[in-house]
Design a protein around this motif. Structure first.
Motif, mmCIF file in Angstrom:
data_model
loop_
_atom_site.group_PDB
_atom_site.id
_atom_site.type_symbol
_atom_site.label_atom_id
_atom_site.label_comp_id
_atom_site.label_asym_id
_atom_site.label_seq_id
_atom_site.Cartn_x
_atom_site.Cartn_y
_atom_site.Cartn_z
ATOM 1 N N VAL A 65 -2.101 -5.216 -7.942
ATOM 2 C CA VAL A 65 -2.182 -4.680 -6.376
ATOM 3 C C VAL A 65 -2.780 -3.269 -6.488
ATOM 4 O O VAL A 65 -3.700 -3.172 -5.633
ATOM 5 N N ALA A 66 -2.121 -2.545 -7.278
ATOM 6 C CA ALA A 66 -2.525 -1.140 -7.115
ATOM 7 C C ALA A 66 -4.150 -0.800 -7.603
ATOM 8 O O ALA A 66 -4.620 -0.174 -6.916
ATOM 9 N N GLN A 86 -2.681 5.485 3.842
ATOM 10 C CA GLN A 86 -1.725 6.433 3.251
ATOM 11 C C GLN A 86 -0.280 5.959 3.476
ATOM 12 O O GLN A 86 0.583 6.150 2.334
ATOM 13 N N LEU A 87 -0.080 5.408 4.442
ATOM 14 C CA LEU A 87 1.239 4.382 4.428
ATOM 15 C C LEU A 87 1.503 3.278 3.626
ATOM 16 O O LEU A 87 2.596 3.380 2.742
ATOM 17 N N GLY A 88 0.622 2.667 3.334
ATOM 18 C CA GLY A 88 0.472 1.675 2.289
ATOM 19 C C GLY A 88 0.549 2.108 0.954
ATOM 20 O O GLY A 88 1.411 1.702 0.471
ATOM 21 N N ILE A 89 -0.073 3.081 0.446
ATOM 22 C CA ILE A 89 0.267 3.729 -0.759
ATOM 23 C C ILE A 89 1.560 4.339 -0.819
ATOM 24 O O ILE A 89 1.975 4.063 -1.975
ATOM 25 N N THR A 90 1.795 5.047 0.181
ATOM 26 C CA THR A 90 3.516 5.560 0.238
ATOM 27 C C THR A 90 4.309 4.299 -0.095
ATOM 28 O O THR A 90 5.335 4.517 -1.177
ATOM 29 N N TYR A 91 4.341 3.410 0.846
ATOM 30 C CA TYR A 91 5.317 2.398 0.363
ATOM 31 C C TYR A 91 5.010 1.621 -0.736
ATOM 32 O O TYR A 91 6.163 1.245 -1.582
ATOM 33 N N TRP A 92 3.936 1.451 -1.280
ATOM 34 C CA TRP A 92 3.800 1.069 -2.487
ATOM 35 C C TRP A 92 4.488 1.864 -3.842
ATOM 36 O O TRP A 92 4.992 1.282 -4.507
ATOM 37 N N VAL A 93 4.231 3.043 -3.651
ATOM 38 C CA VAL A 93 4.906 4.111 -4.649
ATOM 39 C C VAL A 93 6.153 3.899 -4.429
ATOM 40 O O VAL A 93 7.024 3.848 -5.509
#
Length: 161
Positions: A65-66, A86-93
């Protein structure tokens, strides 16, 4: 660079998200069912296979996914500053950090605790304390990816640039 393969990469991204999401639903469900069964062998079996499924689906699908998400971004660099990205990446992290720092270590500790138990009543109290933490962290590990999926699907319609 990868723009000519954007659709194929997006397809892989979506398949990886599906596999990852399925694991966030199925694995805890089987874990709860095993504990509710009162059968120590069921609890041990599910505990062992949770580690295996997490390795396959969280590690492999989560990494895919990443990677595919970042490759898509590489193809469309103008989106790097978009709020939904930015939100999507933050949630994923956050999801990954939660899994690596809380959920996975608890699973490993609990699996070791089950080795000496011959019945459910012989499972140490620490197992049940960790189980409460695992359930709360597990809920967060389920909800946060839903937020990531929401931002990815709704994109600019909800999350302004």
């Amino acid at each position: 660079m990868f723009i000519e393969y954007y659709t194929e990469i997006k397809y892989l991204h979506i398949i990886a998200v599906i596999l990852f999401a399925a694991n966030t639903i199925i694995t805890p469900w089987w874990r709860c069912k095993a504990i509710d069964s009162g059968n120590i062998n069921s609890v041990r079996f599910v505990s062992d296979y949770m580690g295996k499924s997490d390795t396959l689906f969280y590690s492999v699908a989560g990494s895919l996914v990443a990677i595919t998400g970042l490759v898509q971004l590489h193809s469309l660099p103008e989106l790097w500053n978009a709020l939904w990205i930015q939100l999507g990446i933050t949630y994923w992290v956050l999801t990954y950090v939660l899994w690596v720092s809380v959920l996975r270590p608890i699973q490993k500790k609990q699996r070791k605790m089950l080795r000496g138990a011959n019945t459910i009543s012989e499972i140490p109290d620490e197992y049940w304390k960790l189980n409460k933490t695992w359930r709360w962290a597990g809920w967060a590990g389920f909800i946060i990816p839903l937020l990531a999926a929401h931002t990815m699907v709704m994109k600019g319609a909800v999350y302004a640039y």
